[in-house]
Structures are given as structure tokens and as C-alpha cells.
Design a protein around this motif. Structure first.
Motif, PDB file in Angstrom:
ATOM      1  N   ALA A   1      14.013 -22.415  -5.953  1.00 54.83           N
ATOM      2  CA  ALA A   1      12.514 -22.886  -6.347  1.00 54.83           C
ATOM      3  C   ALA A   1      11.456 -21.886  -6.353  1.00 54.83           C
ATOM      4  N   ILE A   2      11.872 -20.704  -5.678  1.00 54.42           N
ATOM      5  CA  ILE A   2      10.700 -19.678  -5.356  1.00 54.42           C
ATOM      6  C   ILE A   2      10.311 -18.870  -6.759  1.00 54.42           C
ATOM      7  N   GLY A   3       9.070 -19.244  -7.023  1.00 50.87           N
ATOM      8  CA  GLY A   3       8.560 -18.342  -8.244  1.00 50.87           C
ATOM      9  C   GLY A   3       9.341 -18.706  -9.587  1.00 50.87           C
TER      10      GLY A   3
ATOM     11  N   GLU B   1      12.362 -22.727   2.235  1.00 56.36           N
ATOM     12  CA  GLU B   1      12.204 -22.501   1.132  1.00 56.36           C
ATOM     13  C   GLU B   1      13.460 -22.283   0.163  1.00 56.36           C
TER      14      GLU B   1
ATOM     15  N   HIS C   1      12.047 -13.910   4.908  1.00 58.88           N
ATOM     16  CA  HIS C   1      11.500 -14.362   3.515  1.00 58.88           C
ATOM     17  C   HIS C   1      12.734 -13.993   2.708  1.00 58.88           C
TER      18      HIS C   1
ATOM     19  N   LYS D   1       2.403 -11.884  -1.255  1.00 55.05           N
ATOM     20  CA  LYS D   1       3.437 -10.805  -1.648  1.00 55.05           C
ATOM     21  C   LYS D   1       2.881  -9.396  -1.971  1.00 55.05           C
TER      22      LYS D   1
ATOM     23  N   ASN E   1       1.193 -16.816   0.526  1.00 59.33           N
ATOM     24  CA  ASN E   1       2.087 -15.639   0.554  1.00 59.33           C
ATOM     25  C   ASN E   1       1.756 -14.930  -0.570  1.00 59.33           C
TER      26      ASN E   1
ATOM     27  N   GLY F   1       8.326 -24.557   0.839  1.00 62.06           N
ATOM     28  CA  GLY F   1       7.849 -23.390  -0.010  1.00 62.06           C
ATOM     29  C   GLY F   1       8.966 -23.614  -1.192  1.00 62.06           C
ATOM     30  N   GLY F   2       8.077 -23.211  -2.250  1.00 63.89           N
ATOM     31  CA  GLY F   2       9.078 -22.969  -3.734  1.00 63.89           C
ATOM     32  C   GLY F   2       8.280 -23.819  -4.810  1.00 63.89           C
ATOM     33  N   SER F   3       7.546 -22.911  -5.329  1.00 55.74           N
ATOM     34  CA  SER F   3       6.776 -23.492  -6.673  1.00 55.74           C
ATOM     35  C   SER F   3       5.692 -24.559  -6.112  1.00 55.74           C
ATOM     36  N   VAL F   4       5.212 -24.439  -4.997  1.00 55.57           N
ATOM     37  CA  VAL F   4       4.190 -25.380  -4.540  1.00 55.57           C
ATOM     38  C   VAL F   4       2.910 -25.235  -5.471  1.00 55.57           C
TER      39      VAL F   4
ATOM     40  N   LEU G   1       4.424 -23.235   2.360  1.00 59.72           N
ATOM     41  CA  LEU G   1       4.427 -21.761   2.314  1.00 59.72           C
ATOM     42  C   LEU G   1       4.352 -21.367   0.842  1.00 59.72           C
ATOM     43  N   VAL G   2       3.198 -20.868   0.274  1.00 69.22           N
ATOM     44  CA  VAL G   2       3.006 -20.870  -1.294  1.00 69.22           C
ATOM     45  C   VAL G   2       2.716 -19.373  -1.887  1.00 69.22           C
ATOM     46  N   GLY G   3       3.584 -19.124  -2.741  1.00 68.88           N
ATOM     47  CA  GLY G   3       3.292 -17.841  -3.498  1.00 68.88           C
ATOM     48  C   GLY G   3       2.060 -17.808  -4.523  1.00 68.88           C
ATOM     49  N   GLY G   4       2.680 -17.941  -5.780  1.00 64.74           N
ATOM     50  CA  GLY G   4       1.847 -17.791  -7.056  1.00 64.74           C
ATOM     51  C   GLY G   4       0.613 -18.694  -6.745  1.00 64.74           C
TER      52      GLY G   4
HETATM   53  C1  PEP Z   1       6.955 -17.853  -1.634  1.00 62.57           C
HETATM   54  O1  PEP Z   1       6.590 -16.765  -1.889  1.00 62.57           O
HETATM   55  O2  PEP Z   1       7.084 -18.104  -0.310  1.00 62.57           O
HETATM   56  C2  PEP Z   1       6.905 -18.988  -2.607  1.00 62.57           C
HETATM   57  C3  PEP Z   1       7.325 -19.941  -2.178  1.00 62.57           C
HETATM   58  O3  PEP Z   1       6.618 -18.580  -3.706  1.00 62.57           O
HETATM   59  P1  PEP Z   1       6.277 -19.377  -4.904  1.00 62.57           P
HETATM   60  O4  PEP Z   1       5.269 -20.675  -4.406  1.00 62.57           O
HETATM   61  O5  PEP Z   1       5.538 -18.549  -5.921  1.00 62.57           O
HETATM   62  O6  PEP Z   1       7.516 -20.075  -5.380  1.00 62.57           O
END
Ligand code: PEP
Length: 251
Positions: free
Chosen positions: A171-173, A167, A95, A11, A9, A211-214, A232-235
Motif C-alpha cells: 500500500a506504500i506509494g 504499513e 521503514h 523520504k 514522511n 500507513g500506506g497511501s493515506v 504515517l503519510v508519504g506522498g
Molecule cells: C510512507 O512513506 O511511509 C508511506 C506510507 O508512503 P505513502 O503515503 O506515499 O504510501
């Protein structure tokens, strides 16, 4: 057998040229007959170019949001019909950033899930508790309400076409990941909700991501859990080599 999904993801990040370069770099490195589905969730602006770029490869392209109506006076919004027409296959719905900052509710999430399915798009439905809710031992109640709300009124066969992403908001970001055991436990709760609300077959069919800081350092542990079907992965999805490491971990 559920196929795990690694979805990046992005973003509101990247320019078009950066997005296209990313896809050029990763598209031929996804193993053919990959054991995981590899998806990039891009800002709408680049979807067309990325779908074209990824054509004929195993990389799938997703939107990060959409409206529930097909068309109309909804300035600035994107319709499911337009996404489908571009060749987009998945769309993230609900989200936590959209729930928190853009007024998404279980009701709007439900409308969007129905609209996505009616256009043949696969919704990735995000659910998860805040830190306050977790500390008040409300995690299971929160995810149960969100999952039931998102799937309200859907047929069993439609539910089987959805993906759920658990998520935890805290834990997100943040760099804080739920332990793989805790994440698995809550994914198990979600599966139980699917079983009780629909059927055991449906619960068995739906992919539930965490999802959450994976990141590459913790993905294997998470993928090793029985009820976690990918991430589901952001950063950690913004750089091509890191995204590929996540995909490789599932292969
Ligand atoms: C996300 O954007 O859904 C997410 C989980 O972000 P991050 O991996 O950066 O925590």
C-alpha cells in the motif's frame, strides 16, 4: 487516552529552502491543544533548520533513520546522540524501504529502537507485510514477528514510549490503501501482541499508526477506527495544504 499522530514522511524529497518554507507555512496552523500530534520526518540535512523553525510551535520534527551506535567509523551515518543534540524528538525505524533496499533486519531495528530510547528519542517502528505475504495469509505472522523482534529485551516502560506504524508494503506509494476495517484489524493484532508479550496496560498505551497511501480523502475513515492512532503519510504529506488537511481531520 492515546493521542493520534499524523506524521509526514518526506523520504528523499525537498531542498532545504522548500523544507523550511513548508514548516513556515504549517507551523502556526497546527491548532493549539491539537488533538493530534503533528510531525514532519525530514531528510537529516534539514533537521537542524527545521527544529529551529518549529521551535515554540506544536509541530514536531523527526528523522527518517539513524545508526544504533553513538559514534564511530560508520561513514555516512547519523547517530542518535547527534539527533538528540539537534532537538529532534522522533525517529522512524525500520521503514519498509530501508528493510527492502538498505538491509534493515528485525535485529538492526531492535538495536536502533534501544539506542533511540536510551537517548530519549521516540522511535516510530514500521512493520508490515508484502503483497506476497498477504496473499499467502501471512500478515498476522509477519507483523507479530516484526513487532516482537523490534521490542525484544525492552522493559515494559520503554515499550510504552514507542510508536508502531503498521504499513502494508503493497500500500506504500501505490495508491492502494488497506480498507479501514482491514487496517484496523491488523492494528488490533499488533495490540494483542503487545498485550500478550508485555501487558494490557502497555497495549493500551502504545500509539499504532496506519500507513500506506493515506490522503485527505481517506484519513477520517482511518482515524475513526478503534485501534488506529493516526497515520504515517508519504506522498500526501509533501504539500503543506494536504498535510494540514490530514492534521485538521483529527481535530
Ligand atoms: C510512507 O512513506 O511511509 C508511506 C506510507 O508512503 P505513502 O503515503 O506515499 O504510501
Amino acid at each position: 487516552m492515546r493521542k493520534p499522530i499524523i506524521a509526514g514522511n518526506w523520504k528523499m524529497n525537498k531542498t532545504k529552502s522548500e523544507a523550511v518554507s513548508f514548516v513556515q507555512e504549517v507551523k502556526n496552523s497546527i491548532p493549539s491543544a491539537s488533538k493530534v500530534e503533528a510531525i514532519v520526518c525530514s531528510p537529516d540535512l534539514f533537521l537542524d533548520a527545521l527544529v529551529q523553525e518549529a521551535q515554540g510551535t506544536d509541530l514536531k520534527i523527526a528523522a527518517q533513520n539513524m545508526h544504533f551506535e553513538d559514534n564511530g567509523a560508520f561513514t555516512g551515518e547519523t547517530s542518535p546522540a547527534a539527533l538528540k543534540d539537534l532537538g529532534v524528538e522522533y525517529v522512524v525505524i525500520g521503514h519498509s524501504e530501508r528493510r527492502d533496499m538498505f538491509g534493515e533486519t528485525d535485529e538492526s531495528v531492535n538495536k536502533k529502537v534501544k539506542a533511540a530510547l536510551s537517548h530519549g528519542l521516540t522511535p516510530i517502528i514500521c512493520v508490515g507485510e508484502t503483497l506476497e505475504e498477504r496473499e499467502a495469509n501471512k500478515t498476522n505472522d509477519v507483523v507479530t514477528t516484526q513487532v516482537k523482534g523490534a521490542l525484544e529485551g525492552l522493559s515494559e516502560s520503554d515499550v510504552q514510549k514507542t510508536v508502531v506504524a503498521y504499513e502494508p508494503v503493497w500500500a506504500i506509494g501505490t495508491g492502494k490503501t488497506a480498507s479501514s476495517e482491514d487496517a484496523n484489524e491488523t492494528c488490533g493484532v499488533i495490540r494483542e501482541v503487545l498485550s500478550n508479550t508485555f501487558s494490557a496496560d502497555t497495549a493500551d498505551a502504545v500509539q499504532i499508526q496506519y500507513g500506506g497511501s493515506v490522503k485527505p480523502a481517506n484519513i477520517e475513515d482511518l482515524l475513526g477506527q478503534q485501534d488506529i492512532d493516526g497515520a504515517l503519510v508519504g506522498g500526501a504529506s509533501l504539500e503543506a495544504d494536504s498535510f494540514l488537511k490530514l492534521v485538521e481531520a483529527g481535530n
